[in-house]
Design a protein around this motif. Structure first.
Motif, mmCIF file in Angstrom:
data_model
loop_
_atom_site.group_PDB
_atom_site.id
_atom_site.type_symbol
_atom_site.label_atom_id
_atom_site.label_comp_id
_atom_site.label_asym_id
_atom_site.label_seq_id
_atom_site.Cartn_x
_atom_site.Cartn_y
_atom_site.Cartn_z
ATOM 1 N N LEU A 87 0.827 -1.206 0.000
ATOM 2 C CA LEU A 87 0.000 0.000 0.000
ATOM 3 C C LEU A 87 0.861 1.255 0.000
ATOM 4 C CD1 LEU A 87 -2.633 1.526 0.153
ATOM 5 C CD2 LEU A 87 -2.665 1.125 2.621
ATOM 6 N N ILE A 152 -6.790 2.028 -3.604
ATOM 7 C CA ILE A 152 -6.720 2.910 -2.432
ATOM 8 C C ILE A 152 -5.912 4.151 -2.771
ATOM 9 C CG2 ILE A 152 -5.795 3.158 -0.092
ATOM 10 C CD1 ILE A 152 -6.415 0.187 0.346
ATOM 11 N N ALA A 156 -7.770 7.804 -2.571
ATOM 12 C CA ALA A 156 -7.571 8.382 -1.233
ATOM 13 C C ALA A 156 -7.513 9.910 -1.241
ATOM 14 C CB ALA A 156 -6.318 7.791 -0.582
ATOM 15 N N VAL A 175 -9.189 -0.938 5.254
ATOM 16 C CA VAL A 175 -9.163 -0.179 4.005
ATOM 17 C C VAL A 175 -9.711 1.227 4.243
ATOM 18 C CG1 VAL A 175 -10.143 -0.005 1.684
ATOM 19 C CG2 VAL A 175 -9.264 -2.193 2.497
ATOM 20 N N LEU A 179 -7.737 4.726 3.665
ATOM 21 C CA LEU A 179 -8.245 5.815 2.823
ATOM 22 C C LEU A 179 -8.219 7.136 3.576
ATOM 23 C CD1 LEU A 179 -11.269 3.984 1.149
ATOM 24 C CD2 LEU A 179 -9.265 4.889 -0.044
ATOM 25 N N ILE A 304 -14.114 -0.550 -3.919
ATOM 26 C CA ILE A 304 -12.909 -1.345 -3.650
ATOM 27 C C ILE A 304 -13.377 -2.696 -3.130
ATOM 28 C CG2 ILE A 304 -10.817 -1.574 -2.262
ATOM 29 C CD1 ILE A 304 -10.608 1.441 -2.204
#
Length: 469
Positions: A87, A152, A156, A175, A179, A304
């Motif tokens: 991520l 993401i 975001a 998640v 975000l 998502i």
């Protein structure tokens, strides 16, 4: 018109060669560099229209080189590729100004498409210089999780509503927190709300607040959860449990950015980002009249989808190490047979079940190697029905209904009819997971690409097939 200039920066010769051949055949002028430093030299002496940049390079890594390459190429779009992303990598790539983020392995057609889109959209890349928090708890290196990280990172920085879907225990709140953490609202409140845990008779009051005397027992005014998240993010978990009357008021929040407390005569302005999650099929709830279609579309601006743990078993070793460290288990050893055993379990409770099973096993192992027998029985072994069992039950029920409807003559062409029921949703879902990439979808299905095309031709009009090829 002169050909567009492409710079490929990757130290893997086989990948660079394949990309170079593909783009030269497509009419590009291609340069190749095996390091960031070599890329700087090329970009300093010749114009570059677009860059494909690997993250792991000898010397300076791709993410560190991103800023300088953008300056040297006069803001040429840069496509980041990596086989080792997480991520943080995805977010840093997007926030560093990368146009696209492609996890390896990728199909050549994906790279060609990304470069074509980059050339059309040179002025549309949105960047931010906000610092990155590397403390995320979403763990995974599998391709399905790389796709999650990419989505993401893309959404975001924006204020769009995001619907997070996936089975229970798959990590939807993580998640949502990621975000918020990577958004411009990161310094404001993040408020998770589990709708199913609220009193059904008080959901409206809990979300929107109430004034003094609004109902029996309302001795004083109380702000709602939406107001408490002012300036930040509210996460509505188990969205499908919101009562229909409350759904209308929530729609007003989304459309007019204002809340109407229970008993109030005037609305109040509000500034909050709404993230939501469900493990249920909301589109089915819409068809059944249990969820407003207009609210569904407003909340589902960007989706998502989290994969089930059984669909990313290659992440289990990394997840296990992560959880054992969090439990404070020092020098934990997972025997090879333990890893193999964990990767064959059904994990109906997903990552949450794995975490609890590991904590149980660590206690039983008492500091020694963690073996398969240290784990509690699988949830499905205790009587819970697995997905294949549910599918089998549905097929049996379907056959019984067909036989009953056909009467004495009995049903005909059951096999072909069942294939039609199964093949189309299977194809649609796999293609959705692979963003329409047929080669990747064929690999998932274990089919030759030509076989997949023939199956698709059964259900799609010719003009749609031509558009996709």
């Amino acid at each position: 018109m002169s050909p567009k200039s492409l710079l490929i920066v990757d130290d893997e010769e086989a990948i660079s060669w394949a990309l170079r051949k593909a783009f030269e055949r497509a009419g590009y002028q291609v340069s190749v560099a095996a390091s960031a430093e070599a890329a700087f030299e090329i970009a300093a002496r010749q114009p570059i229209d677009v860059v494909i940049l690997d993250v792991r390079l000898p010397g300076m890594d791709g993410l560190s080189a991103l800023g300088k390459l953008r300056k040297l190429t006069r803001e040429a779009p840069i496509i980041i590729v990596t086989a080792h992303g997480n991520l943080s990598t995805a977010v840093k790539a997007v926030e560093g100004g990368a146009f696209e983020y492609l996890p390896k392995p990728f199909d050549l057609s994906e790279a060609l498409d990304a470069v074509a889109r980059a050339l059309k959209s040179r002025s549309t890349v949105e960047t931010t210089t906000a610092p990155i928090d590397d403390g995320e708890e979403i763990v995974g290196r599998s391709l399905p999780m790389q796709a999650v990280f990419k989505r993401i990172a893309l959404v975001a920085p924006h204020d769009a509503c995001v619907l997070i879907t996936g089975e229970s225990g798959s990590g939807k709140e993580l998640v949502a927190r990621a975000l918020h953490r990577h958004s411009l609202r990161r310094d404001k409140p993040f408020l998770p709300v589990h709708i199913a845990a609220l009193n059904p008779n008080l959901v409206e009051s809990e979300l929107f607040g109430h004034i003094k005397g609004a109902f029996t027992g309302a001795a004083q005014a109380k702000p709602g959860l939406l107001a408490l998240a002012e300036g930040g993010t509210i996460f509505l978990d188990e969205l499908a449990d919101i009562p229909l009357p409350v759904q209308a008021k929530l729609l007003r929040v989304l459309e007019h950015q204002e809340v109407m407390p229970v008993g109030a005569s005037q609305p109040s302005r509000i500034n909050v980002r709404i993230l939501s999650a469900t493990h249920q099929d909301l589109s089915q709830a819409v068809r059944a009249g249990q969820f407003r279609h207009d609210l569904f579309f407003r909340l589902n601006v960007f989706e998502i989808h989290l994969p089930a743990l059984r669909d990313r078993v290659e992440d289990i070793p990394q997840l296990s190490d992560h959880f054992l460290r969090r439990f404070g288990v020092k020098n934990a050893i997972l025997a090879p047979e333990t890893i193999a055993s964990l990767q064959t379990r059904p994990w109906t409770g997903n990552v949450r079940e794995l975490r609890n099973a590991l904590e149980h096993a660590a206690i039983v192992a008492r500091g020694g190697p963690i073996l398969p027998e240290h784990f509690p029985p699988s949830v499905s072994a205790g009587g819970a029905e697995t997905l294949p069992q549910r599918i089998a039950d549905l097929i049996q029920e379907w056959v019984r209904e067909k036989a009953k409807a056909a009467g004495d003559s009995g049903p005909a062409n059951l096999y072909d009819e069942m294939l039609k029921c199964v093949e189309l949703p299977l194809l649609d879902e796999v293609l959705r997971h692979q963003n329409g990439n047929r080669l990747a979808a064929a690999r998932w299905l274990g089919l030759a690409r030509a076989t997949l095309r023939k199956m698709i031709q059964k259900y799609r009009p010719p003009e749609e097939l031509e558009d996709e090829d």
